[in-house]
Write an enzyme that holds these catalytic residues in place. Structure first.
Site, mmCIF file in Angstrom:
data_model
loop_
_atom_site.group_PDB
_atom_site.id
_atom_site.type_symbol
_atom_site.label_atom_id
_atom_site.label_comp_id
_atom_site.label_asym_id
_atom_site.label_seq_id
_atom_site.Cartn_x
_atom_site.Cartn_y
_atom_site.Cartn_z
ATOM 1 N N HIS A 102 38.259 15.866 89.354
ATOM 2 C CA HIS A 102 39.317 14.915 88.991
ATOM 3 C C HIS A 102 40.402 15.629 88.177
ATOM 4 O O HIS A 102 41.588 15.588 88.520
ATOM 5 C CB HIS A 102 38.704 13.763 88.194
ATOM 6 C CG HIS A 102 39.688 12.760 87.682
ATOM 7 N ND1 HIS A 102 39.837 11.508 88.230
ATOM 8 C CD2 HIS A 102 40.594 12.824 86.679
ATOM 9 C CE1 HIS A 102 40.787 10.852 87.582
ATOM 10 N NE2 HIS A 102 41.262 11.632 86.625
ATOM 11 N N GLU A 103 39.995 16.310 87.114
ATOM 12 C CA GLU A 103 40.991 16.945 86.236
ATOM 13 C C GLU A 103 41.742 18.052 86.958
ATOM 14 O O GLU A 103 42.948 18.220 86.775
ATOM 15 C CB GLU A 103 40.312 17.505 84.977
ATOM 16 C CG GLU A 103 39.558 16.476 84.132
ATOM 17 C CD GLU A 103 40.372 15.257 83.765
ATOM 18 O OE1 GLU A 103 41.608 15.376 83.630
ATOM 19 O OE2 GLU A 103 39.787 14.172 83.620
ATOM 20 N N GLU A 144 46.454 8.915 88.461
ATOM 21 C CA GLU A 144 45.030 8.609 88.304
ATOM 22 C C GLU A 144 44.369 8.198 89.616
ATOM 23 O O GLU A 144 43.236 8.560 89.883
ATOM 24 C CB GLU A 144 44.824 7.548 87.226
ATOM 25 C CG GLU A 144 45.286 7.983 85.833
ATOM 26 C CD GLU A 144 44.652 9.292 85.362
ATOM 27 O OE1 GLU A 144 43.692 9.765 85.996
ATOM 28 O OE2 GLU A 144 45.141 9.848 84.355
ATOM 29 N N HIS A 186 44.530 16.966 89.115
ATOM 30 C CA HIS A 186 45.734 16.657 88.336
ATOM 31 C C HIS A 186 46.656 17.868 88.167
ATOM 32 O O HIS A 186 47.834 17.688 87.863
ATOM 33 C CB HIS A 186 45.339 16.201 86.930
ATOM 34 C CG HIS A 186 45.011 14.741 86.797
ATOM 35 N ND1 HIS A 186 45.809 13.744 87.319
ATOM 36 C CD2 HIS A 186 43.998 14.116 86.153
ATOM 37 C CE1 HIS A 186 45.272 12.563 86.996
ATOM 38 N NE2 HIS A 186 44.184 12.761 86.305
ATOM 39 N N GLU A 222 48.043 12.488 75.645
ATOM 40 C CA GLU A 222 48.328 11.398 76.563
ATOM 41 C C GLU A 222 47.803 10.087 75.969
ATOM 42 O O GLU A 222 46.683 10.053 75.477
ATOM 43 C CB GLU A 222 47.672 11.624 77.926
ATOM 44 C CG GLU A 222 48.223 10.651 78.978
ATOM 45 C CD GLU A 222 47.600 10.837 80.366
ATOM 46 O OE1 GLU A 222 46.467 11.332 80.456
ATOM 47 O OE2 GLU A 222 48.274 10.479 81.334
ATOM 48 N N GLY A 260 37.162 10.950 78.535
ATOM 49 C CA GLY A 260 36.136 11.796 79.123
ATOM 50 C C GLY A 260 36.620 13.231 79.182
ATOM 51 O O GLY A 260 35.939 14.165 78.779
ATOM 52 N N ALA A 261 37.847 13.396 79.714
ATOM 53 C CA ALA A 261 38.456 14.716 79.816
ATOM 54 C C ALA A 261 39.957 14.521 79.992
ATOM 55 O O ALA A 261 40.408 13.417 80.282
ATOM 56 C CB ALA A 261 37.878 15.476 81.003
ATOM 57 N N GLU A 279 43.703 16.418 81.457
ATOM 58 C CA GLU A 279 44.241 17.460 82.325
ATOM 59 C C GLU A 279 45.429 18.222 81.741
ATOM 60 O O GLU A 279 46.381 18.508 82.461
ATOM 61 C CB GLU A 279 44.661 16.818 83.650
ATOM 62 C CG GLU A 279 45.897 15.889 83.577
ATOM 63 C CD GLU A 279 45.606 14.438 83.258
ATOM 64 O OE1 GLU A 279 44.518 14.160 82.723
ATOM 65 O OE2 GLU A 279 46.475 13.588 83.528
ATOM 66 N N ASN A 280 45.425 18.588 80.459
ATOM 67 C CA ASN A 280 46.533 19.379 79.930
ATOM 68 C C ASN A 280 46.764 20.575 80.858
ATOM 69 O O ASN A 280 45.815 21.198 81.323
ATOM 70 C CB ASN A 280 46.192 19.890 78.535
ATOM 71 C CG ASN A 280 45.665 18.789 77.659
ATOM 72 O OD1 ASN A 280 46.359 17.839 77.366
ATOM 73 N ND2 ASN A 280 44.385 18.893 77.286
HETATM 74 ZN ZN LIG Z 1 42.887 11.453 85.312
#
Ligand SMILES: [Zn+2]
Length: 888
Positions: A312-313, A335, A316, A142, A276-277, A279-280
């Site tokens: 958060h992830e 987001e 997603h 991304e 930070g991370a 979300e694949n």
């Molecule tokens: Zn995100």
């Protein structure tokens, strides 16, 4: 994706270049068969792909995305008729055109490509990550970097099925979006081939591949197997993340009507990661410090970060992965939603953390970001990769989340949940736009959510709602045939756009919003919603109220203003009649008035004095949250000792009450509060007692890191650095090299920019640019610009080292660098940094630079408006001593 806030806030794209980079829409991909063989030793990979597409009409050429890829063999056709294709690359637009001699008929067609690529060190596409022991091949796609790993239709609307195979060394494994369905030796000696199950239909930017000797721990929730993985050296630091993921998945399975939509969930940390991370789909990837913690010894903040980022992830997986925005202009739907949603599983699982207060802080932070004239609207046009990259900013995350929070409070949580679920069900495995979302929410709630959300997302800035007047009156009502007189309050409200810029605020601006305003009259526990849709409107409330608070619950996305008399009455009752969330919002509103000179900074500090008995961590955090700004930029140098004394007088009693070290069984909130108060009192109060104490804690932590609470240790390291010399610096450096956990590493590393000398600042820059510091951690060097002692010297260093910094950070940060121009609060550095970045001509940086200029100007104006007020306040005899004197 979870951002790491590298350099203040990024913002929007250049308004100039509007040249299309989108693919022609005559080819629709259906699925990809992909086989990769990474060569870690030579930092390269070979790929073989078969893309099954549908041609809308006959053609001799197909355009797809590709960057830094070498094409080896390409043909287009079907089983019975294949044609070799020639390839024309367009490096600038990151596309390749495949051309065949005779037209291919409309309908299903296959594209076969053999290619090679580079495992780069720029943290994007398919890239190398490494420990001291070995290399790994990992991905971060991304927003627009899938094309660096394989030629693809790399736009979010082209969802497809991915069948991935990876050929890896015999002793290595691989992780991807699907499950491993077969593992066969070969093709070459010493290799094995892992075939992953078909992915669901999904966007290219969510594909993930990781190759190496990852070690995982396993668990599960609601029938879904969950693994948390890292390099083997970090395997002992994964248990808290697994426990968190299990709890969060269970929560979301209950919240969403659709159960977790993928077969498994893997969560993988590795040593080099830009964000930070990420979300694949079913394979969430991570920066190590946000996932791998020592559960027994890590700080409260480290625990909270793990849960918060995971929440958060994982949000997603539904919002973003299952339903994806059609184009990047609606990235805020992903987001903003994930940011808003992430608080829910935390509130459910860890109510003692009082995350609901952090939500109001998030709203306050976004309102502050939104207060400059050049800020972008939430929904913003972006075409090029550089423009798209700048959309991952505080507006897409924080403002969008805050607007959703306001809408949820207005329609009610159950109705909001129903609307969100209806939207997800309708668009599952597909794409959607902002209109799809707010139209659904309007239909479910039967409230004008479309009008409210389009106003807040398509106009820049945020409203200031002013309580123009309240008037008590009598209204005649008929109950049957009986006439009855009842008391009422007429409440007149007005709206305008708030600017942290007095000239702009006075001049006015054309924006107008439909604002759900929650009115709470004195004495009432809950508010009553009205919809303020005009410049000025009058609403009627039952009963006669002495005052009416205009943001009951604190969840509205707007600033509030009151006349002095009303403000006085409300602040007298702040501790008794206002909820903690309202108090947080109230302080933000007061500061917004201080910024534009409508309230004296002394009155603001007086309000804080009235709140001295607060002990809730979030509240104290907001109360002390402006001390840094006041200490570093507002106060006159000659008055700084007086301000430091004021801070000591204010916080010393609290620090004494909290004691030096955690007590057995105390709450996380109190433990966190202790380390916050310690840092604030030492840094902005220069409390000699604490400065001495922090040196002792540093010595203790260096001897035995487990003997000092981790957050307290981090703060003690920073505080000691404030007055530290080169020998202390050297000792920090030694510990950077030997740290056992990411938290320990960053405790030392993060303190380096706090040292006060220009010479040490130079050493920090040199260190950051050396191979000893990973590319992903380069942004820490920005801390030097936030240190008033080293700011000017650091800026010179930054300019002279810019080519090396740019090279190390990689192209993806490009426009973000311009955000460094944010740190200043004087004309000279403002102009110099503006000139410097303008000359650099970084793609997409125009708006970022303008935002920085606006913020620096707001800081300069705040100082000129309040500096003498602050002087007068600090000279004022303490309350009590002045009784009966000059007060009117
Ligand atoms: Zn995100």
């Amino acid at each position: 994706m979870k951002r790491i806030v590298a350099v203040a806030a990024l913002s929007l794209f250049a308004s100039s270049a509007i040249w299309g980079q989108r693919l022609p829409d005559n080819v629709v991909p259906d699925s990809y068969d992909l086989k990769f063989e990474p060569d870690l030793a030579n930092a390269s990979f070979a790929g073989d792909e078969l893309i099954h597409v549908h041609l809308q009409k006959a053609t001799t050429s197909i355009v797809l995305n590709s960057a830094e890829i070498d094409f080896k063999e390409v043909w287009i056709g079907s089983a019975d008729f294949k044609q070799a294709a020639s390839v024309t690359k367009d490096e600038k637009n990151e596309t390749a055109t495949l051309t065949v001699p005779s037209a291919v008929a409309a309908g299903p067609v296959e594209i076969h490509i053999r290619f090679t690529g580079v495992l780069n060190d720029k943290l994007r596409g398919f890239y190398l990550s490494q420990t001291a022991r070995r290399r790994y091949a990992v991905t971060q796609f991304e927003a627009t970097d899938t094309r660096r790993a394989f030629p693809s239709f790399d736009e979010p609307a082209y969802k497809a099925v991915f069948r991935i195979a990876l050929v890896v060394d015999k002793n290595d494994t691989a992780i991807s979006n699907g499950k491993i369905i077969s593992d066969t030796p070969g093709p070459a000696n010493g290799k094995h081939t892992l075939q992953f199950s078909d992915t669901p239909k999904m966007s290219t930017y969510l594909v993930a591949m990781m190759v190496g000797d990852f070690a995982c721990i396993q668990g599960g929730s609601d029938g879904i197997p969950i693994r948390v993985c890292a390099v083997p050296e970090k395997k002992d630091l994964l248990s808290y993340a697994l426990l968190s993921a299990e709890n969060i998945l269970k929560f979301y399975d209950n919240y969403y009507q659709i159960k977790y939509p993928f077969q498994k969930l893997d969560i993988i940390a590795f040593p080099d990661f830009s964000a930070g991370a990420m979300e694949n789909t079913a394979a969430i990837t991570y920066r190590e410090t946000l996932l791998t913690i020592d559960d027994k010894n890590a700080s409260v903040d480290a625990h909270q970060a793990v849960v918060s980022v995971l929440a958060h992830e994982m949000a997603h997986m539904w919002f973003g992965d299952l339903v994806t925005m059609k184009w990047w202009d609606d990235i805020w739907l992903n987001e903003g939603f994930a940011t808003w949603m992430s608080h829910k599983p935390i509130n459910a699982w860890k109510p003692e953390w009082h995350d609901e207060r952090l939500e109001i802080q998030e709203t306050g932070g976004s309102l502050s970001t939104d207060s400059i004239a050049s800020v972008r609207a939430v929904r913003a046009r972006a075409e090029t990769p550089a423009e798209i990259a700048t959309l991952f900013d505080g507006i897409a995350y924080g403002k969008a989340a805050s607007v959703l929070r306001m809408v949820e409070a207005y329609v009610g949580p159950q109705v909001f949940q129903k609307g969100a679920n209806a939207y997800l069900e309708k668009h599952a495995y597909g794409n959607a736009t902002a209109e799809d979302f707010w139209n659904q929410m309007a239909a479910t709630s039967e409230k004008p959510i479309d009008g409210i959300m389009s106003g807040f997302t398509q106009q820049p800035g945020a409203p200031l709602v002013t309580l123009v007047k309240t008037e008590c009156g009598i209204k005649v009502v008929y109950i049957g045939r009986h006439k009855k007189k009842v008391p009422i309050t007429n409440v007149t409200l007005s709206q305008e756009r708030y600017f942290a810029d007095t000239a702009k605020l006075t001049a006015g601006s054309p924006e107008i919003w439909q604002i759900p305003v929650n009115l709470r009259p004195e004495g009432a526990k809950d508010g009553t919603y009205v919809l303020l849709a005009q410049r000025q409107q009058t609403f009627e409330l039952p009963g006669c109220a002495a005052w009416v608070y205009t943001n009951a619950g604190g969840r509205g996305y707007y600033r509030s203003a009151f006349d002095a008399a009303t403000l006085g009455k409300m602040s007298a009752e702040l501790e008794t009649s206002f909820s903690p969330e309202e108090r947080i919002h109230f302080l933000g509103d007061e500061w917004a008035m201080v910024r534009v000179g409508r309230l004296s900074i002394g009155d603001y500090l007086d309000t804080l004095e009235k709140m001295r008995s607060e002990r809730a961590r979030a509240l104290v955090g907001v109360m002390t949250g402006r001390f840094g700004e006041i200490h570093d930029t507002v106060v006159r140098a000659a008055d700084r000792p007086a301000f430091e004394k004021w801070v000591r007088d204010f916080l010393r009693p609290m620090a004494t009450e909290l004691g030096d070290a955690p007590t057995p069984g105390e709450s996380d909130d109190r433990r966190g509060l202790r380390s916050d108060v310690f840092a604030t009192l030492a840094t902005y109060g220069r409390d000699p007692q604490l400065l001495a104490k922090s040196r002792l804690l540093v010595e203790q932590y260096m001897r035995d890191p487990h003997s000092v609470e981790a957050a307290l240790a981090g703060n003690a390291l920073s505080v000691s650095a404030l007055e530290g010399n080169s020998s202390l610096y050297d000792r920090y450096l030694e510990h950077v090299k030997t740290a056992k956990t990411p938290e320990e590493y960053y405790n030392y590393f993060g303190a380096l920019p706090q040292f006060p000398s220009a010479e040490l600042a130079k050493r920090t820059v040199d260190l950051a640019l050396s191979p000893d510091v990973k590319n992903q951690d380069l942004f820490f060097v920005a801390g030097l610009l936030g240190n008033v002692d080293t700011q000017a010297a650091a800026w010179e260093l930054f300019k002279s080292n810019f080519p090396a910094i740019k090279e190390k950070a990689g192209a993806s940060l490009s426009a973000g660098f311009a955000g460094l121009a944010d740190f200043f609060c004087d004309e000279k550095l403002r102009d110099d940094s503006q000139d410097f970045f303008t000359a650099q001509n970084l793609p997409g940086s125009e708006r970022v630079l303008q935002n920085a200029k606006d913020r620096v100007n707001a800081c300069i104006e705040l100082r000129s408006l309040q500096q003498s007020n602050l002087s007068a306040y600090l000279r004022k005899p303490p309350a009590g001593a002045a009784a009966g004197a000059t007060h009117k």
